[in-house]
Design a protein around this motif. Structure first.
Motif, short mmCIF file in Angstrom:
data_model
loop_
_atom_site.label_atom_id
_atom_site.label_comp_id
_atom_site.label_asym_id
_atom_site.label_seq_id
_atom_site.Cartn_x
_atom_site.Cartn_y
_atom_site.Cartn_z
N TRP A 221 -7.58 -8.76 9.73
CA TRP A 221 -7.08 -8.35 11.03
C TRP A 221 -7.91 -7.22 11.63
N ASN A 258 0.33 -9.83 10.77
CA ASN A 258 1.06 -10.41 9.64
C ASN A 258 0.68 -9.79 8.30
N ASN A 259 0.47 -8.47 8.31
CA ASN A 259 0.14 -7.74 7.08
C ASN A 259 -1.15 -8.20 6.42
#
Length: 509
Positions: A221, A258-259
């Motif tokens: 991410w 989403n971690n």
């Protein structure tokens, strides 16, 4: 025909990949890591062609490497002749399972739907327009070699090139050839590459397989800088205009945190490589072409993290001692500027630093009796310290990398200069080395490059990041494996029905 290829895969055979417009082999390397077999490549640049052979035929005899390492013009060599040169004796349409590659984007505005459709009906159509034939030539290889699946990669601008959405138009042709197609935009930083590189990927499967085209989910991410979002929106303008069309082939890959682990940074990618400061001392850097004939051993300055460990231990490309292409450009005028620049600084800031340094040196040398602006003393000192480019015209010419962010996009222009990627470490005060550029593209340390420094930089800048290619390759392998599983399940059901039918007939008799 396709059944035979699938049967070979179902019976334990490898999926064979042909790489067109292969460059030095970024896509090939990603597919090889995913378990595919690289059987050959077509590449017109001699250094890149040799690089591909040096790495993917590294364990073959010299004569085999020589055949694979030949520069080839795709507009001249026919698919059947290529495969014969590579040693295949079976029918050409039985050899290749997957075609991959990124045709250059010249003359797209001159191609258009009519020309792209024409190639599907007339094999020689590509010869009618030499300016736009490279994409057509890729499609002709598909038509004649009949792969199970294919991948096309290119810059995002192919979605809006002179008003053309080349990917959409290409999908129309591929559907006429019997393929199910989709395309999207992927950014390499979401797939473990320490570089924010946006690219278009088009994937297609034979329509007989009745499968959906899927693209890999994000694995890392990052909140991309605003400029990347802007460029993405410009590229997607033609897609947005076609938003409600039933035939639209573009799909959006969700970008959800989403971690997920954070994107790999420049420091995580480069921090374990040996520091370079010899260029800062008089006579510390030799003049002449930078060759890759001197091993620089890994040091204990920094332990390799997860990413660096992968670069040293990539299966088949392990490097245990060090690297031989950790070479940099000689830029003595600019070392002091590099040292003063802050991470994220670009050319306007660099120019400002240089002007300040010039003024400091003027006062140091001349005190209050400054020479006239038009004097030789003034001009010579100015030229010795200040770069000649107008900061208003070249705002992005230089950039110092941020250690805690992935690098910005590497370009083929690295072959001419490296100012776009100045090392984040001010103590080293330099631009990146060939090996550092390779690390930022996710080429492992055991991957070698043909030629000297400038050709190597160009090859790296032109390449598809192998880890990004690998994410796409794993998605394709999963889809084809599912076809195998579904085929086996279907066969089991058919056998069960046959057995039941036989039992019933036996009972009746």
């Amino acid at each position: 025909m396709y059944k035979k290829k699938l049967e070979r895969f179902f019976n334990g055979g490898s999926l064979r990949v042909l790489d067109l417009f292969a460059g030095c082999g970024g896509i090939s390397l990603g597919f090889q890591l995913a378990g595919f077999e690289i059987i050959g490549a077509v590449e017109i640049d001699p250094d890149a062609a040799r690089t591909h052979a040096m790495n993917f035929c590294r364990h073959e005899p010299a004569e085999i490497r020589e055949i694979h390492g030949r520069a080839r013009d795709i507009t001249v060599i026919e698919p059947e002749d290529l495969l014969e040169e590579l040693g295949f004796t079976e029918s050409a349409d039985q050899v290749v399972d997957i075609i991959v590659g990124g045709p250059p984007c010249q003359a797209y505005t001159r191609v258009g739907r009519a020309k792209l459709r024409e190639v599907a009906e007339h094999p020689e159509a590509y010869k009618q327009d030499a300016r736009g034939n490279l994409y057509l030539r890729y499609l002709e290889y598909v038509r004649r070699l009949k792969p199970l699946a294919l991948v096309m990669e290119n810059v995002p601008d192919v979605l809006n090139y002179g008003g053309h959405n080349v990917a959409e138009e290409t999908c129309e042709v591929l559907e006429s050839l019997g393929y199910t197609c989709r395309y999207t935009l992927l950014n390499s930083s979401f797939y473990g590459v320490p570089q924010m590189r946006e690219r278009m990927f088009l994937v297609a499967y034979r329509e007989e397989f009745h499968v959906e085209v899927n693209f890999p989910d994000s694995e890392y991410w990052i909140d991309l800088p605003r400029g990347y979002h802007g460029s993405r929106q410009v590229a997607l303008k033609t897609v947005a205009a076609d938003l409600f069309s039933d035939t639209r082939h573009y799909v959006e890959v969700p970008r959800i945190a989403n971690n997920l682990p954070l994107a790999v940074t420049a420091q995580q990618a480069l921090g374990d490589l040996p520091s370079k400061v010899n260029h800062l001392t008089p006579g510390g850097m030799k003049r002449g072409a930078r060759r890759f004939d001197e091993l620089e051993e890994y040091t204990n300055e920094a332990e390799p993290g997860t990413y660096a460990y992968l670069m040293r231990n990539w299966p088949g490309f392990e490097s245990t001692k060090g690297v031989s292409d950790h070479v940099i450009r000689s830029l003595p005028r600019d070392y002091a500027i590099f040292r003063r620049m802050l991470p994220g600084d670009q050319y306007p800031q660099a120019y400002s630093h240089a002007r300040q340094m010039f003024e400091e040196e003027l006062r140091k040398r001349y005190g209050r009796k400054l020479p006239a602006v038009d004097s030789p003393e003034y001009q010579n000192l100015y030229n010795k310290i200040v770069p000649p480019y107008d900061p208003a015209k070249f705002p992005n010419k230089w950039r110092k990398m941020e250690p805690d962010q992935p690098a910005r996009t590497l370009m083929a222009h690295l072959g001419k200069d490296s100012y776009s990627h100045i090392h984040y470490d001010s103590q080293q005060a330099r631009t990146i080395s060939v090996r550092e550029a390779a690390r930022l593209q996710s080429f492992p340390d055991g991957f070698v490059f043909s030629g000297t420094m400038n050709p190597a930089f160009k090859q790296i800048g032109n390449a598809v990041p192998p880890l990004l290619a690998n994410a796409v390759a794993r998605s394709i392998f999963h889809t084809l494996t599912q076809i195998r599983a579904n085929t086996n399940a279907t066969q089991t059901r058919v056998e069960a029905v046959d057995t039941l039918r036989s039992d019933i007939l036996q009972a009746v008799l």
